[in-house]
Enzyme design. Structure first.
Site, PDB file in Angstrom:
ATOM      1  N   SER A 197     -30.545 -54.628 -11.154  1.00 18.63           N
ATOM      2  CA  SER A 197     -29.433 -55.043 -12.003  1.00 18.63           C
ATOM      3  C   SER A 197     -28.918 -56.417 -11.554  1.00 18.63           C
ATOM      4  O   SER A 197     -29.674 -57.384 -11.565  1.00 18.63           O
ATOM      5  CB  SER A 197     -28.335 -53.974 -11.979  1.00 18.63           C
ATOM      6  OG  SER A 197     -27.385 -54.204 -13.005  1.00 18.63           O
TER       7      SER A 197
ATOM      8  N   GLU B 185     -31.959 -47.535 -20.889  1.00 17.65           N
ATOM      9  CA  GLU B 185     -31.257 -48.421 -19.958  1.00 17.65           C
ATOM     10  C   GLU B 185     -29.746 -48.430 -20.158  1.00 17.65           C
ATOM     11  O   GLU B 185     -28.969 -48.305 -19.215  1.00 17.65           O
ATOM     12  CB  GLU B 185     -31.792 -49.847 -20.126  1.00 17.65           C
ATOM     13  CG  GLU B 185     -31.340 -50.816 -19.071  1.00 17.65           C
ATOM     14  CD  GLU B 185     -32.303 -50.913 -17.909  1.00 17.65           C
ATOM     15  OE1 GLU B 185     -31.891 -50.557 -16.782  1.00 17.65           O
ATOM     16  OE2 GLU B 185     -33.460 -51.340 -18.094  1.00 17.65           O
TER      17      GLU B 185
ATOM     18  N   HIS C  62     -30.019 -46.735 -16.710  1.00 17.49           N
ATOM     19  CA  HIS C  62     -29.917 -47.878 -15.804  1.00 17.49           C
ATOM     20  C   HIS C  62     -29.621 -47.417 -14.374  1.00 17.49           C
ATOM     21  O   HIS C  62     -28.669 -46.671 -14.149  1.00 17.49           O
ATOM     22  CB  HIS C  62     -28.792 -48.787 -16.305  1.00 17.49           C
ATOM     23  CG  HIS C  62     -28.623 -50.067 -15.571  1.00 17.49           C
ATOM     24  ND1 HIS C  62     -29.514 -51.107 -15.671  1.00 17.49           N
ATOM     25  CD2 HIS C  62     -27.639 -50.499 -14.733  1.00 17.49           C
ATOM     26  CE1 HIS C  62     -29.087 -52.121 -14.944  1.00 17.49           C
ATOM     27  NE2 HIS C  62     -27.958 -51.779 -14.348  1.00 17.49           N
TER      28      HIS C  62
END
Length: 523
Positions: A234, A360, A429
């Protein structure tokens, strides 16, 4: 001034020499900046942990909002047996995916409410430390490949003490690599964008300082300074890609892994009037709109908890306009046009793994806890997944390919109930981190045989990559990505329907980015 020479002048002013290990005690290591005694991991005794090693001077008082300063040479002894606090960050009050459903991705200390509405107890301003995991039998002659990990969290949260991001299980399994995880300054403390400063992207400079410390000292722990791979997820993945441009001619790493994020992910802040910092300063009694130096001097006297809590409470109240502090395009560390820089060759000539999660955006879309079993609106989740994540990675792959760089692509599609306790969560995610770190079983049971097999396959591929970034994956059957090939190239897909791995066409995963077909978040 180039970023490389900038950091050299900022961070390499000490007389660092080769570190050496104390031969009569494998848990005590001499470095250039101190002697550190670690411990054997309580669950995996074949793993050594050095949980808290400073890599720069504390960024406090007059050093607040300055680039990281190198530590002086030292022979002072320290016990590195307790994890350090993460860099100062706020725990938001409102309902959230991570705070309410899977708080193992937070800097969780087991005592604080994960929706506390205050600066995190397990965070502090004096935070520039790193942690090292090695096989217990590693010596200064082992020359093991090294992973340096930058955690995610929107440049607002994250750090070392994240339960799902502790690598002891993986190091125990391979007995052949070293993992380093790092803290770096976040939010306004790491990316202040203040008028009185010349350097704004302090969090990225912290990461570089940590990498330079590792490069200078990792041999003492059994690592090979010439075999470092930068790894992030990320915001950490974006950071890794930032490094390939900012330090393109001296990356200090021979490969990169970016899980869910690249430098193309967002447009850097264009707050050229520095209005966010000045707004915070004014509200904390530092109202010097015409005197940036006085504003900064005043803000350096404000307790960090007051600063973090003011910004956090502003966000909790959903006040508009929103106020964010993140990377700023300064054309030295962060750039406004990454494709243009790549086209000119200003990008490190290193192989990369770039990945995304199939569902995600599930944690990043508004969620109502009144009906949590239903989950967020899936068409909206799909749109954000494509816009902010998958298509960014697809475009990054094209940019890299045009620059002649080798890239490997994968999609994480696992939906295992101990990591995704509600079916709609899917491969959200961050969830692939539990596979690569091998931590999927720490919260809700050890999981299925399929989950164990998937984790091991992913770990094995990563291990081959860090051992030989140029040829290792292809020897193991993972082809480099070629967006010009038939059907959009080949990608790996891990965990779909419990299947550990499969090869899929690039168009099947990201065709929707080019308007071809519908996107499937649950393949």
């Amino acid at each position: 001034m180039k970023a490389t020479s900038l950091l050299a002048s900022l961070l390499l002013t000490g007389s660092w020499v080769s570190a050496r290990v104390v031969v009569n005690d494998s848990l005590t290591v001499h470095t250039n900046t101190g002697i550190y005694t670690g411990l054997h991991n309580p669950e995996y005794p074949s793993v050594r942990e050095f949980r808290s090693i400073p890599y720069a001077q504390p960024p406090v008082a007059s050093r607040r909002w300055l680039p990281p300063a190198p530590l002086p040479a030292s022979s002072e002894h320290h016990n590195a047996t307790t994890f350090p606090p993460a860099c100062s960050q706020y725990v938001y009050r409102g309902p959230s995916f991570f705070g309410n459903l899977v708080n193992e991705f937070l800097i969780w200390n087991g005592h604080e409410n994960s929706t506390a509405g205050q600066m995190a107890e397990n965070s502090a301003e004096d935070c520039l430390q790193l942690a090292i995991w090695t096989p217990a039998n590693a010596t200064a002659h082992s020359k093991l490949p090294v992973l340096v990990f930058y955690s995610g969290g929107q440049f607002r949260t994250g750090g070392i003490p994240v339960p799902y991001q502790l690598p002891a299980a993986w190091v125990n399994r391979t007995q052949g690599h070293i993992v380093v995880t790092t803290n770096y300054r976040l939010n306004i403390m790491g990316f202040p964008n203040a008028a009185g400063l010349t350097q704004q992207n302090l969090g990225i400079l912290d990461q570089r300082a940590a990498l330079e410390w590792v490069h200078a000292n990792i041999a003492a722990f059994g690592g090979d300074a010439d075999a470092i791979t930068l790894w992030g997820q990320s915001a950490g993945a974006m950071s890794v890609d930032y490094h390939t441009y900012a330090f393109w001619d001296n990356l200090l790493a021979r490969a990169t892994i970016s899980q869910s994020g690249t430098a193309l992910k967002t447009t850097p802040s264009l707050d050229t009037p520095h209005s966010n910092f000045t707004f915070v300063a004014k509200n904390l009694g530092c109202d010097f709109p015409a005197d940036p130096a006085a504003e900064l001097d005043c803000m350096r006297r404000v307790p960090v908890s007051r600063i973090q809590n003011f910004i956090g409470h502003y966000g909790d109240a959903r006040t508009t306009p929103t106020m964010t502090f993140g990377p700023v395009a300064d054309e030295t560390v962060i750039f406004a046009d990454y494709p243009a820089r790549a086209a000119k060759g200003y990008i490190a000539d290193t192989p990369a793994i770039i990945s995304n999660c199939a569902n995600e955006a599930a944690p990043l879309y508004p969620l109502s806890l009144d009906n949590v079993t239903a989950g967020p609106w899936q068409p909206g989740v799909n749109a954000v997944t494509l816009r902010d994540w998958l298509c960014v990675s697809a475009n990054t792959s094209v940019v890299r390919q045009r620059a002649g760089l080798k890239t490997y692509r994968y999609e994480w599609a696992g939906n295992f109930s101990n990591v995704s306790p509600l079916p709609w969560m899917g491969a959200y995610h961050s969830s692939d981190l539990t596979m690569t770190f091998g931590t999927f079983g720490i919260a809700r049971g050890q999981g299925t045989a399929e989950e164990v097999a998937t984790s091991r396959v992913m770990q094995d591929y990563f291990f081959e990559f860090i051992k030989d970034p140029v040829r290792g994956l292809e020897r193991k059957g993972w082809a480099a990505f070629d967006s010009d090939a038939e059907n959009g190239g080949v990608m790996k897909r891990f965990g779909a329907q419990g299947v550990a791995e499969q090869d899929v066409a690039g168009d099947e995963v990201q065709g929707a980015c080019w308007g071809e077909g519908n996107y499937d978040p649950f393949p």
